[in-house]
Design an enzyme around this catalytic site. Structure first.
Site, PDB file in Angstrom:
ATOM      1  N   ASP A  12       0.822  -1.167  -0.082  1.00  0.00           N
ATOM      2  CA  ASP A  12      -0.008   0.207   0.031  1.00  0.00           C
ATOM      3  C   ASP A  12       0.921   1.249   0.169  1.00  0.00           C
ATOM      4  OD1 ASP A  12      -1.935  -2.018   0.301  1.00  0.00           O
ATOM      5  OD2 ASP A  12      -2.778  -1.129   2.051  1.00  0.00           O
ATOM      6  N   ASP A 133     -15.878  -3.397  -1.086  1.00  0.00           N
ATOM      7  CA  ASP A 133     -15.465  -2.903   0.040  1.00  0.00           C
ATOM      8  C   ASP A 133     -16.711  -3.160   1.080  1.00  0.00           C
ATOM      9  OD1 ASP A 133     -12.946  -2.926  -0.947  1.00  0.00           O
ATOM     10  OD2 ASP A 133     -13.029  -0.589  -1.350  1.00  0.00           O
TER      11      ASP A 133
END
Length: 241
Positions: A12, A133
């Site tokens: 990330d 998500d």
């Protein structure tokens, strides 16, 4: 395919560094490396068969911000890379596909602009992963900041007939928290969809990995793991290949 191939290490990127967020909170950041490219290379050296790159700046700002780093990662490693974060237009997707990434993860755009999303899928068949998500059982978009009224399965079914690669299912409440993955939710989704599902969020141990690995027969392709790898709770090189 053994456990090691089932794991997709996450890199990330935020402010040019390799980081991890806690439960998707942009303020709750742990930095794991100043150079995401060498972090990516390190996972390949430890036996990763693919990588999951997220541009967190892009996710929060709505367009990819770390394209040069992504280019460098793709050049440096010889394993497939999937990318997500801020892909909210055809142009953004095109610029990322041109870096050489294997697959792109699209969430918000799929929900907000069906026409544009279908155009992307037509241009890049088999390369698009729909990002689901889930927050408190409902799908969240825009970097997890906005909740929709859809359950993960209702959301996924809107895209299951398109020529996509598959789905990435993240339980945001568990992400970066190492509290165990959402086994039931992942299984339910995979069982009811035609396309493969990649799981994400909550993995904290080899035990967790094995539980997800047992779902392969239902169509779970792999699992994105971040924090548990960075904190040494799971040692990639020690997993069976």
């Amino acid at each position: 395919m053994g456990l090691r191939s089932f794991v997709i290490p996450a890199v990330d990127i935020k402010d040019g560094k390799a980081v991890r967020l806690y439960k998707g909170d942009p303020e709750a950041v742990t930095v794991y490396g100043d150079d995401p490219v060498s972090v990516a290379k390190q996972w390949e050296e430890k036996g990763a068969k693919h990588l999951h790159i997220v541009d967190l700046d892009g996710a929060f700002e709505g367009k990819p911000k770390n394209i040069d780093i992504v280019k460098d990662i793709v050049k440096t490693v010889s394993i497939p890379v999937e990318f997500g974060g801020g892909l909210r237009s055809f142009e953004a997707v095109k610029s990322i596909v041109e870096t050489g990434v294997e697959r792109v993860v699209i969430g918000s755009l799929a929900y907000q602009n069906r026409q544009e999303f279908e155009r992307i899928v037509s241009a890049y068949p088999g390369k698009v992963i729909v990002g689901i998500d889930a927050k408190d059982g409902k799908v969240a978009i825009k970097g997890w900041l906005e909740k929709t009224e859809y359950t993960p399965l209702d959301f996924a079914r809107m895209f299951d007939d398109l020529d996509i690669w598959g789905f990435l299912y993240t339980d945001v409440n568990r992400d970066g928290a190492m509290v165990g993955p959402n086994i039931e939710g992942t299984k339910y989704l995979a069982q009811n969809l035609k396309h493969p599902v990649i799981a994400s969020g909550g993995v904290g141990s080899v035990e967790d990995l094995k539980k997800l690995y047992d779902l392969k027969k239902y169509g779970v392709y792999g699992v994105v793991v971040g924090k548990a790898l960075y904190e040494g709770k799971i040692k990639l090189e020690q997993l069976e290949d």
